[in-house]
Scaffold this motif. Structure first.
Motif, short mmCIF file in Angstrom:
data_model
loop_
_atom_site.label_atom_id
_atom_site.label_comp_id
_atom_site.label_asym_id
_atom_site.label_seq_id
_atom_site.Cartn_x
_atom_site.Cartn_y
_atom_site.Cartn_z
N GLU A 173 43.85 39.64 -29.89
CA GLU A 173 45.29 39.79 -30.01
C GLU A 173 45.93 38.43 -30.22
OE1 GLU A 173 46.24 41.66 -26.30
OE2 GLU A 173 46.23 43.66 -27.18
N SER A 174 47.09 38.43 -30.83
CA SER A 174 47.82 37.18 -31.05
C SER A 174 48.34 36.64 -29.71
CB SER A 174 48.98 37.41 -32.00
OG SER A 174 49.64 36.20 -32.28
N ILE A 175 48.22 35.32 -29.50
CA ILE A 175 48.74 34.68 -28.29
C ILE A 175 49.55 33.45 -28.69
CG2 ILE A 175 46.84 35.48 -26.82
CD1 ILE A 175 45.66 32.62 -27.04
N ASN A 176 50.43 33.06 -27.80
CA ASN A 176 51.23 31.85 -28.02
C ASN A 176 51.50 31.24 -26.65
OD1 ASN A 176 52.71 29.87 -29.32
ND2 ASN A 176 54.55 31.12 -29.52
N LEU A 177 50.44 30.72 -26.04
CA LEU A 177 50.50 30.29 -24.65
C LEU A 177 50.54 28.77 -24.48
CD1 LEU A 177 47.84 32.77 -23.19
CD2 LEU A 177 50.33 33.03 -23.23
N LEU A 178 50.21 28.03 -25.54
CA LEU A 178 50.14 26.57 -25.46
C LEU A 178 50.95 25.94 -26.59
CD1 LEU A 178 46.35 25.94 -24.72
CD2 LEU A 178 48.23 25.84 -23.09
N PRO A 179 51.31 24.67 -26.43
CA PRO A 179 51.95 23.97 -27.54
C PRO A 179 51.03 23.96 -28.76
CG PRO A 179 52.18 22.69 -25.53
CD PRO A 179 51.22 23.82 -25.22
N PRO A 180 51.56 23.92 -29.96
CA PRO A 180 50.72 23.97 -31.16
C PRO A 180 49.85 22.73 -31.32
CG PRO A 180 52.99 23.48 -31.75
CD PRO A 180 52.99 23.83 -30.29
N LEU A 203 37.70 30.57 -20.47
CA LEU A 203 37.87 31.95 -20.02
C LEU A 203 37.60 32.09 -18.52
CD1 LEU A 203 36.28 33.88 -23.01
CD2 LEU A 203 38.70 33.77 -22.39
N LEU A 204 36.58 31.39 -18.03
CA LEU A 204 36.28 31.46 -16.60
C LEU A 204 37.43 30.89 -15.78
CD1 LEU A 204 32.51 30.43 -16.54
CD2 LEU A 204 33.45 32.70 -16.10
N LYS A 205 37.99 29.78 -16.23
CA LYS A 205 39.11 29.18 -15.51
C LYS A 205 40.33 30.09 -15.54
CE LYS A 205 41.83 25.04 -14.77
NZ LYS A 205 42.11 23.63 -15.15
N SER A 206 40.48 30.86 -16.61
CA SER A 206 41.62 31.78 -16.71
C SER A 206 41.46 33.00 -15.82
CB SER A 206 41.82 32.22 -18.16
OG SER A 206 40.82 33.16 -18.54
N GLY A 207 40.28 33.16 -15.20
CA GLY A 207 40.06 34.27 -14.29
C GLY A 207 39.30 35.44 -14.88
N LYS A 231 30.32 23.28 -15.51
CA LYS A 231 31.21 22.13 -15.62
C LYS A 231 32.59 22.44 -15.05
CE LYS A 231 32.71 18.09 -17.07
NZ LYS A 231 32.24 16.82 -16.52
N VAL A 232 33.13 23.62 -15.33
CA VAL A 232 34.48 23.94 -14.86
C VAL A 232 34.48 24.20 -13.36
CG1 VAL A 232 34.47 26.48 -15.15
CG2 VAL A 232 36.57 25.18 -15.54
N CYS A 291 38.60 20.02 -16.52
CA CYS A 291 37.97 19.72 -17.82
C CYS A 291 38.54 20.56 -18.95
CB CYS A 291 36.45 19.88 -17.74
SG CYS A 291 35.88 21.58 -17.51
N VAL A 292 39.09 21.72 -18.64
CA VAL A 292 39.71 22.58 -19.65
C VAL A 292 40.98 23.19 -19.08
CG1 VAL A 292 37.57 23.18 -20.87
CG2 VAL A 292 38.35 24.59 -18.95
N GLU A 293 41.83 23.71 -19.95
CA GLU A 293 43.02 24.43 -19.52
C GLU A 293 42.70 25.91 -19.39
OE1 GLU A 293 46.68 23.12 -21.69
OE2 GLU A 293 45.25 21.84 -22.75
N ALA A 294 43.43 26.59 -18.51
CA ALA A 294 43.23 28.02 -18.31
C ALA A 294 44.04 28.80 -19.34
CB ALA A 294 43.64 28.41 -16.89
N VAL A 295 43.35 29.40 -20.30
CA VAL A 295 44.02 30.18 -21.35
C VAL A 295 43.22 31.46 -21.57
CG1 VAL A 295 44.99 30.18 -23.66
CG2 VAL A 295 44.65 28.01 -22.47
#
Length: 327
Positions: A175-182, A269-273, A297-298, A304-308
């Motif tokens: 699906e389309s997402i828009n959760l972070l700055p471009p 994905l793991l960090k996002s839950g 690593k996470v 190390c990564v953002e949750a998205v």
């Protein structure tokens, strides 16, 4: 049974790895198979002391030997716990060069910020496609343009994988997402967007647009040219530079490899839950071991990564992973 579902690329790596083991056995005057834990422990110590590439991941070579041992019909008499304990010890003593550091949204911002040419732009999109699908470079390169179907607010991506048991067909619907700055392209070439969203729908839509009737979706269907294009945009600017192990040996390992995109997708994905079992199914791994391997690593460094949550099977009606045997 697990060896029946090993990807063709993994099997090729295994075959090259066991050659080192056979050469060592010949020098020691012993038969390579059936393997024993005692012999593998001795061989593991030999690998750890080597100064070439083998020292980086001796546990992967041991896994290759175990796979070949099983394929040849041999059964290890030693308890499985002893084998797992030995492999864990080898992994602790070695860096993680197979997949490098995870590539997350922050690293992709840097990569797209360095894009100067259309080729570098295509390579960066291709790498981001691997990140979203958790695919190896070889599987990503095999996707047909016609098998990417863009619809209103979503995209369906299909591919095939060659495994020992047959050819497997897979697809994912995003699906389309828009959760972070471009992701900005301040120095991008003429004809490419000034920015793109960190979104699988946008990335695969742009890759399909670039294909322009080409049979294969990706602009770099040959790994070597894909790697060289990535080095052009990121290697000279520190993102793909090798790191020193810091142990006084002077040996180096790659900080980021193409598998870093796959690892970064798993960690994100793991960090996002997202449930690890869902990540396992999405990555088409035979067991949860690879989720643990890529996601470690996470766990140790959550920053190390953002949750998205760029993929959400709960909200999708078309999540499907059928295994098809051909022939």
């Amino acid at each position: 049974m697990r060896s029946l579902y090993t990807a063709a690329g993994t099997r090729r790596v295994y075959n090259s790895n066991t050659a080192t083991y056979r050469e060592w056995c010949a020098s020691e005057g012993v038969q390579p198979y059936p393997a024993t834990v005692r012999r593998l422990e001795t061989f593991g110590g030999y690998l750890s002391g080597m100064e070439d590439e083998a020292y980086k991941a001796p546990h992967n070579i041991i896994n290759a030997i175990l796979a070949e041992n099983t394929a040849d019909g041999w059964v290890l008499e030693d308890p499985a716990d002893d084998i797992r304990r030995m492999i864990r010890a080898l992994k602790r003593a070695a860096p993680d060069p197979e997949s490098g550091e995870p590539l997350g949204a922050a690293q992709f911002r840097q990569i797209f910020g360095f894009v100067r040419t259309v080729g570098e732009y295509g390579a960066a999109l291709q790498l981001l496609g691997e990140h979203f699908t958790l695919l190896r470079a070889s599987s990503m390169q095999s996707i047909l343009t016609e098998d990417v179907r863009v619809g209103e607010g979503g995209v369906r991506v299909e591919w095939t994988m060659s495994k020992a048991k047959g050819t497997c067909s897979r697809y994912l619907t995003f699906e389309s997402i828009n959760l972070l700055p471009p992701l900005l392209l301040p120095n991008g070439p003429d004809g490419v967007p000034e920015s793109i969203r960190y979104c699988p729908v946008e990335v695969f839509s742009l890759l399909k647009l670039m294909a322009k009737g080409r049979r294969l979706l990706c602009p770099f269907p040959v790994y070597a040219s894909f790697r060289d294009a990535l080095r052009g945009t990121a290697g000279k600017r520190g993102i793909l530079q090798p790191l020193n192990d810091g142990d006084g040996s002077g040996r180096t390992r790659a900080r980021f490899l193409t598998l870093s995109a796959r690892k970064g997708g798993c960690c994100t994905l793991l960090k996002s839950g997202m449930d690890p079992m869902q990540v396992q199914k999405m990555g088409d791994w035979a067991s949860g071991d690879m989720v643990t391997h890529y996601g470690e690593k996470v766990l140790r460094d959550p920053g190390c990564v953002e949750a998205v949550r760029f993929y959400n099977p709960v909200s999708l009606a078309h999540f499907y992973t059928a295994r098809t045997r051909v022939g």
